[in-house]
Write a protein that holds these residues in place. Structure first.
Motif: not given
Length: 394
Positions: A142-148, A207-208, A210-216, A240-244
């Motif tokens: 339940g650790v919330k995240f959201g794109t600004r 996380f965000l 890494s999240f952006i890179g994963a989505l694309n 698999s990205d290896g960063g962040n």
């Protein structure tokens, strides 16, 4: 006067700290990662331990619950880590008159006088200080995240970059509690929760990214509407990205275990782009469906008309129309019937054997001859049917 006060404080402190302690974790909630160890001061109305909270006496019990790790701190840092659940008897604390082993090895006089003399030099305080805390090893959900702001998502289905907003939550787990306490939790902190925005600020920022890179990367496989059901694929892409976020386990002893996307919403401009695309696609599909149906009907009509014109009548038109409409590509029907109209009719008393791949004219001519032989009684009905099936390839 100060020395006398120190003596009295030393005597009082020594007696107060002789009690053996029972150390249990403080309260845990869903996002608590570190809880302080607290002394159980009473049970069923009994017990009144008011000793120094920084003193652990020999024989004290540290109770480590399932799913936690107990940390004992001295002034120099981490003294011991207890990773197995259960009751742990502590033996590296201050001597206690209530501990049988201490009384046997040191005697009451040495226990009291040694501690009093040591405390006098520190104005009644003990230089020995121990702290206990407990690290949560369970999954922290339940650790919330959201794109600004809007994220760019290259959706290959639409063939363009779309702007989206995403909201959800992540789950974390402490994989290496020692690294976590040394490199993530601020020094001297024995109570820590990811419910605090300050505690998770760095994690969410990384996380965000890494999240952006994963989505694309996933845009090559999934349409944007499919992403909310691809939590595991997102985690795999992040790791698999290896960063962040993929470096957390090595840097912080903390790993990302799951991602739950609650919503992905288009920006206004992207929503309008998708709407126009969908409308155009529906118009094209409707036009293609009508055109294909019309072409099939026209092809069947041309085939039936061509056969009827060759002299077999309406029944022959129906027969060949059904058979040949199934066997011919409707898109080539006009070419086939046109060639049939231009081909000259053949004549002769005895039909030659059909070619290996007869065209439409040859089939019609052969069947006309067979029908004449049937009407003249030269061929029986069974022989006619057999020859007809042979000509038609049935």
């Amino acid at each position: 006067m100060g020395i006398l006060n120190s003596v009295f404080d030393s005597i009082g402190g020594t007696f107060a700290d002789q009690w053996k302690d029972i150390i249990v974790p403080g309260s845990f909630d869903e996002q608590t990662v570190v809880a302080p160890g607290i002394r159980r001061s009473g049970q069923d109305g009994r017990g009144s331990n008011y000793g120094n909270s920084g003193v652990l006496s020999n024989g004290s019990i540290i109770q480590v619950p399932e799913g936690t790790a107990g940390f004992i701190y001295s002034r120099s840092g981490i003294e011991r880590v207890i990773s197995e659940p259960g009751g742990y008897e502590y033996r590296d604390g201050q001597l206690s008159v209530f501990d049988a082993q201490d009384r046997t090895e040191n005697g009451l006089g040495e226990i009291f006088m040694g501690q009093i003399g040591e405390r006098i030099g520190f104005s009644g305080m003990t230089p020995d200080e121990k702290r206990v805390c407990f690290v949560n090893l369970r999954e922290i959900r339940g650790v919330k995240f959201g794109t600004r702001g809007p994220l760019a998502y290259n959706d290959l289905f639409y063939g363009t970059d779309l702007e989206v907003h995403s909201f959800g939550s992540i789950a974390l787990q402490i994989a290496d509690p020692v690294v976590f306490m040394r490199d993530f939790v601020p020094a001297g902190t024995y109570s820590y929760s990811l419910a605090s925005p300050q505690a998770r600020e760095q994690l969410i920022a990384e996380f965000l990214h890494s999240f952006i890179g994963a989505l694309n990367r996933l845009s090559k496989t999934y349409r944007i509407s499919q992403l909310p059901s691809q939590g595991s694929a997102i985690v795999d892409a992040i790791m698999s990205d290896g960063g962040n976020a993929a470096t957390w386990e090595k840097r912080f002893g903390l790993k990302l275990t799951s991602v739950a996307i609650e919503s992905i919403d288009f920006s206004d401009a992207s929503r309008e782009l998708v709407r126009r695309y969908s409308e155009k696609k529906m118009d094209v599909s409707a036009y293609e469906g009508i055109s294909e149906h019309a072409a099939n009907v026209a092809a069947q009509q041309k085939i039936a008309e061509g056969i009827r014109d060759k002299g077999l009548g309406d029944a022959g038109g129906m027969l060949f129309g059904m058979n040949l409409a199934n066997g011919l590509d409707p898109r080539n029907a006009s070419q086939a019937t046109g060639a049939a109209a231009q081909a000259p009719a053949t004549s002769g008393s005895t039909p030659a054997p059909p070619a290996p791949a007869p065209d439409l004219d040859a089939q019609i001519e052969t069947l006309k001859k067979l029908k004449e032989l049937l009407d003249a009684g030269i061929l029986s009905q069974e022989e006619f049917d057999a020859k007809k099936n042979q000509v038609l390839g049935l």
